[in-house]
Design a protein around this motif. Structure first.
Motif, PDB file in Angstrom:
ATOM      1  N   GLU A 137       0.823  -1.226   0.103  1.00 16.96           N
ATOM      2  CA  GLU A 137       0.062   0.069   0.029  1.00 16.96           C
ATOM      3  C   GLU A 137       0.885   1.141  -0.036  1.00 16.96           C
ATOM      4  N   LEU A 138       2.051   1.209   0.869  1.00 15.37           N
ATOM      5  CA  LEU A 138       2.907   2.284   0.751  1.00 15.37           C
ATOM      6  C   LEU A 138       3.497   2.590  -0.776  1.00 15.37           C
ATOM      7  N   ALA A 139       3.652   1.445  -1.493  1.00 15.12           N
ATOM      8  CA  ALA A 139       4.291   1.827  -2.800  1.00 15.12           C
ATOM      9  C   ALA A 139       3.511   2.584  -3.804  1.00 15.12           C
ATOM     10  N   ARG A 140       2.267   2.474  -3.665  1.00 14.55           N
ATOM     11  CA  ARG A 140       1.261   3.322  -4.537  1.00 14.55           C
ATOM     12  C   ARG A 140       1.666   4.711  -4.245  1.00 14.55           C
ATOM     13  N   GLU A 141       1.690   5.091  -2.876  1.00 12.44           N
ATOM     14  CA  GLU A 141       1.859   6.609  -2.612  1.00 12.44           C
ATOM     15  C   GLU A 141       3.625   6.992  -2.885  1.00 12.44           C
ATOM     16  N   VAL A 142       4.232   5.974  -2.449  1.00 11.05           N
ATOM     17  CA  VAL A 142       5.786   6.111  -2.940  1.00 11.05           C
ATOM     18  C   VAL A 142       6.069   6.647  -4.371  1.00 11.05           C
ATOM     19  N   ARG A 143       5.445   5.757  -5.431  1.00  9.21           N
ATOM     20  CA  ARG A 143       5.536   5.885  -6.679  1.00  9.21           C
ATOM     21  C   ARG A 143       5.025   7.311  -7.146  1.00  9.21           C
ATOM     22  N   LEU A 144       3.960   7.861  -6.640  1.00  7.59           N
ATOM     23  CA  LEU A 144       3.318   9.062  -6.926  1.00  7.59           C
ATOM     24  C   LEU A 144       4.421  10.238  -6.398  1.00  7.59           C
ATOM     25  N   ILE A 145       5.077   9.994  -5.316  1.00  9.01           N
ATOM     26  CA  ILE A 145       5.800  11.024  -4.735  1.00  9.01           C
ATOM     27  C   ILE A 145       6.965  11.203  -5.767  1.00  9.01           C
ATOM     28  N   ALA A 146       7.725  10.051  -6.018  1.00 11.21           N
ATOM     29  CA  ALA A 146       8.715   9.776  -6.806  1.00 11.21           C
ATOM     30  C   ALA A 146       8.465  10.600  -8.129  1.00 11.21           C
ATOM     31  N   GLN A 147       7.175  10.195  -8.487  1.00 17.15           N
ATOM     32  CA  GLN A 147       6.973  10.894  -9.937  1.00 17.15           C
ATOM     33  C   GLN A 147       6.856  12.299  -9.917  1.00 17.15           C
ATOM     34  N   ARG A 148       6.323  12.835  -8.739  1.00 14.51           N
ATOM     35  CA  ARG A 148       6.032  14.238  -8.484  1.00 14.51           C
ATOM     36  C   ARG A 148       7.494  14.941  -8.303  1.00 14.51           C
ATOM     37  N   TYR A 149       8.450  14.256  -7.783  1.00 10.70           N
ATOM     38  CA  TYR A 149       9.778  14.765  -7.743  1.00 10.70           C
ATOM     39  C   TYR A 149      10.918  14.545  -9.036  1.00 10.70           C
TER      40      TYR A 149
END
Ligand code: FES
Lengths: 362, 360
Positions: free
Chosen positions: B317-329
């Motif tokens: 479940e964390l991966a979904r958010e981490v992926r988005l954060i990585a994308q944003r940065y």
């Protein structure tokens, strides 16, 4: 479902020494052995203390005495000591400390639990702990003891501070202690005089015992220096909330009464105000050190500064090398600012700063 | 070959990046409870179930279906114990439960390397200095050159062979990492320093061998079963685990898009920067939940490195958010299938066995 009675299981527990040795040297996994032992009796374990609830009775409006029978792993327990009682809630094994009001040689013990307003654990225990249930305990600790010297004894208790004193008193009277004993129990209001009937019966049976109550909720009910001065006794045993104990100790010493003094208090340790990062007291339980510290630096740094060598690795909260039990008090996570005050839970010293007085298992 | 297209972050961005990840960590921490405790207990039950059934089946002898199933079950049990149970518990992921059975500092796992060694080499050294050359021994474990930035030595010419040996004996490779034999050979540490460690390793080795290759075969003998079938089953199960853990672990940091760092990066490293290094140095494996469980959720290597002390079952479940954060940065989120990622690892092993390639 138990294949053995608890009495029999206790005998089995004694014969498990070879298995204990195999587990200690890493040839067997203790959890696996425990799993098999549990099939014999739900309370049977290799090393951990489990006990079955045998009886429960109300001894005051807000205090329940529970009688438990241990599985044979309780080592040298004495009345007057404390023991951790563990209860699982939301996946976390919480521990709370209670005094032993009675210990018998057949492995029976009695604990008395007082209701804490808003206390999740005490309410669960008081309302729902059923006879027959099996719960886990820690090993007993504490060195409160009946005075060795001759002379009159004064017992001073406030609230649940009665419980360790009661344990010692019962033991002493049963052993035939003959010098005068005075017990003063201060409670807030009528109905909270725990074990009152039993104490009256004891006083009726033992001419040397006098029991009194004081009601701090009533005007003029709170113990004063003058009243303490009027109470007889050479040796003082004292137990209650911190404020009560510190005050009574002060009066006793100021009055210059000789004899001996033993005191124990149980209130939560003082917590720093939000913005305050001032001086705090740090107690390192295993090394028996008490030092003053501050609310800014990590516990790891402060322990090192006072000469201790705690295990550590990364010093930034990653590796868990510095994990250690928080015994009492509140700590602040230096990374998130979150406060953490659950006693007997592991914390990481390198990213925890004291937020008030703390005691850690170091 | 390291062709990552990451955006360089300004200090302010780094700080915000770190705060987002911290907040994510905090949210998960606050949510831990009953379900996580139940999960790890189930994993432990599954480990027991697999190992005990597997061993029982092996006692039935060479009969192919039972021998094979027994070996596979025992191997599976050992893999689960190693990864989803041992690795994760020893990270302190379940310390909050306050259950001595899942206490990270006390857990001792079923492999030849003493848990204390690993807590140092892995939890401390590897997780603090992830992919920093010269600091993180896990980069090639001293026998493999995987990045052009590593200085070439003639010894690396045969590294495909060394890697194969390492894969077959992976649990021993992990165990002796802590003995720092390379430093001993170079005379940088003394024999006296290594001796007590070697003794502890020896004791654990004796226990592990005693259990798998002596006690259980002897038990089989007593029961009148086939000793060799039991012995070979245990051997095969351990081998299976070696190969599997090797596969998973090499895919965690040595894939095509994984980055390594020069030691200078550590100077004044902020929390945000540490997170960034973990993200850039790790690589994920995509797949179903069975793959995630079998890898001890190290298929979510990125999340594991960002949050090594959060229960691994949360990584998905964390991966979904981490992926988005990585994308944003503007950071590359290194994820691929097991075989896809492994192919790039093999390529690294093959290419960097020779000196010149890296400098091109
Ligand atoms: S020293 Fe690594 S977590 Fe505290």
């Amino acid at each position: 479902m138990a294949l053995l009675s608890l009495a029999l299981a206790r005998h089995v527990a004694r014969g498990l020494q070879p298995l204990r040795r195999l587990c200690a040297s890493g040839w067997l996994r203790e959890a696996d052995v425990d799993l098999c032992l549990r099939l014999l009796h739900p309370a049977l374990r290799l090393n951990r203390v489990f006990a079955q609830v045998e009886a429960r009775r109300w001894v005051a409006d807000d205090m329940l005495a529970i009688e438990l029978r241990c599985n044979g792993n309780a080592r040298d327990w004495r009345a007057g000591q404390h023991v951790q009682l563990y209860l699982e809630q939301d996946g976390v094994r919480h521990g709370r400390s209670y005094s032993l009001t009675r210990v018998t040689t057949d492995g029976r013990i009695e604990l008395a639990i007082k209701r804490q307003p808003g206390g999740r654990l005490s309410n669960r225990l008081l309302d729902r702990l059923a006879v027959g249930e099996v719960i886990e305990l820690g090993q007993a600790f504490g060195d409160f003891a009946w005075p060795q010297e001759q002379g009159a004894v004064l017992l001073l208790a406030a609230g649940s501070g009665l419980t360790p004193l009661l344990g010692l008193l019962r033991d002493a009277l049963a052993r035939g202690f003959a010098a005068p004993v005075t017990l003063l129990h201060q409670v807030r209001r009528q109905g909270q005089q725990a074990f009152a009937e039993e104490l009256q019966a004891l006083a009726a049976r033992h001419a040397n015992l006098q029991v009194r109550w004081a009601f701090s909720g009533e005007v003029g009910g709170r113990l004063t220096a003058a009243q303490l001065a009027a109470l007889p006794g050479e040796h003082l045993l004292l137990c209650g909330p911190r404020g009560f104990v510190e005050q009574a100790c002060g009066w006793w010493c100021d009055a210059g009464r000789g004899g001996s003094l033993q005191a124990e208090s149980f209130s939560p340790l003082p917590v720093l105000a939000e913005a305050d990062t001032g001086e705090v007291r740090l107690r390192f339980a295993r090394s028996g050190q008490q030092v003053s510290g501050n609310g800014n630096a990590s516990l790891l740094e402060q322990a090192e500064a006072s000469g201790l060598r705690p295990a550590h690795g990364c010093r930034q909260g990653i590796c868990t090398s510095c994990t250690c039990l928080l015994l009492a008090g509140t700590v602040r996570d230096l990374r998130s600012g979150e406060l953490f005050a659950e006693p007997n839970q592991p914390i990481r010293l390198c990213v925890s700063a004291p937020h008030g007085d703390v005691e850690i298992d170091l | 070959m390291t062709t990552r297209l990451d955006r360089e972050l300004s200090l302010a961005e780094l700080e915000a990046f770190g705060q987002e990840l911290d907040a994510l960590r905090q949210r998960t921490l606050a949510d831990l409870g009953e379900a996580d405790a139940r999960y790890i207990r189930r994993v432990r039950a599954a480990v027991r179930g697999c190992c005990w059934t597997g061993r029982a089946l092996l006692v039935l002898g060479w009969f192919p279906p039972t021998w094979l199933l027994g070996t596979l079950l025992l191997g599976l049990g050992k893999i689960l114990e190693n990864m989803e149970l041992g690795h994760n518990v020893m990270h302190g992921q379940y310390d909050w439960m306050n259950d001595p059975e899942f206490a990270g500092r006390q857990y001792e796992w079923d492999i030849v390397g003493p848990a204390d060694f690993w807590r140092h080499t892995h939890n401390h050294v590897h997780h603090t200095y992830t992919n920093v050359l010269g600091m993180d021994d896990d980069v090639g474990y001293g026998v493999v050159r995987l990045f052009p930035e590593q200085r070439w030595k003639p010894f690396y010419r045969w590294q495909p062979l060394w890697v194969t040996i390492q894969a077959l004996l992976f649990q021993y490779a992990v165990a002796i990492q802590h003995l720092r034999l390379d430093k001993l050979v170079k005379g940088r540490i003394s024999k006296e320093e290594v001796k007590p460690l070697a003794r502890r390793f020896g004791a654990k080795l004796v226990r592990q061998w005693g259990k798998d290759y002596l006690a259980f075969p002897l038990l089989a003998l007593l029961l009148g079963a086939n000793v060799l079938a039991v012995l070979s089953g245990n051997l095969a199960a351990n081998l299976l685990r070696n190969l599997w853990t090797f596969l998973v672990i090499f895919c965690g940091h040595f894939t095509e898009k994984a980055a390594v760092f020069a030691p200078e990066i550590l100077e004044g490293e902020t929390r945000g920067h540490w997170y960034l290094r973990q993200l850039r140095g790790s690589s994920n494996l995509s797949g179903g939940s069975l793959l995630h469980i079998l890898t001890g959720n190290l298929s979510h290597q990125i999340e594991h490195h960002l949050f090594p002390d959060l229960p691994a079952r949360r990584y998905a479940e964390l991966a979904r958010e981490v992926r988005l954060i990585a994308q944003r940065y503007g950071q590359h989120y290194n994820c691929g299938t097991l075989w896809g990622q492994f192919a790039t690892v093999l390529r690294r092993i093959w290419i960097y066995r020779l000196p010149a390639t890296g400098t091109a």
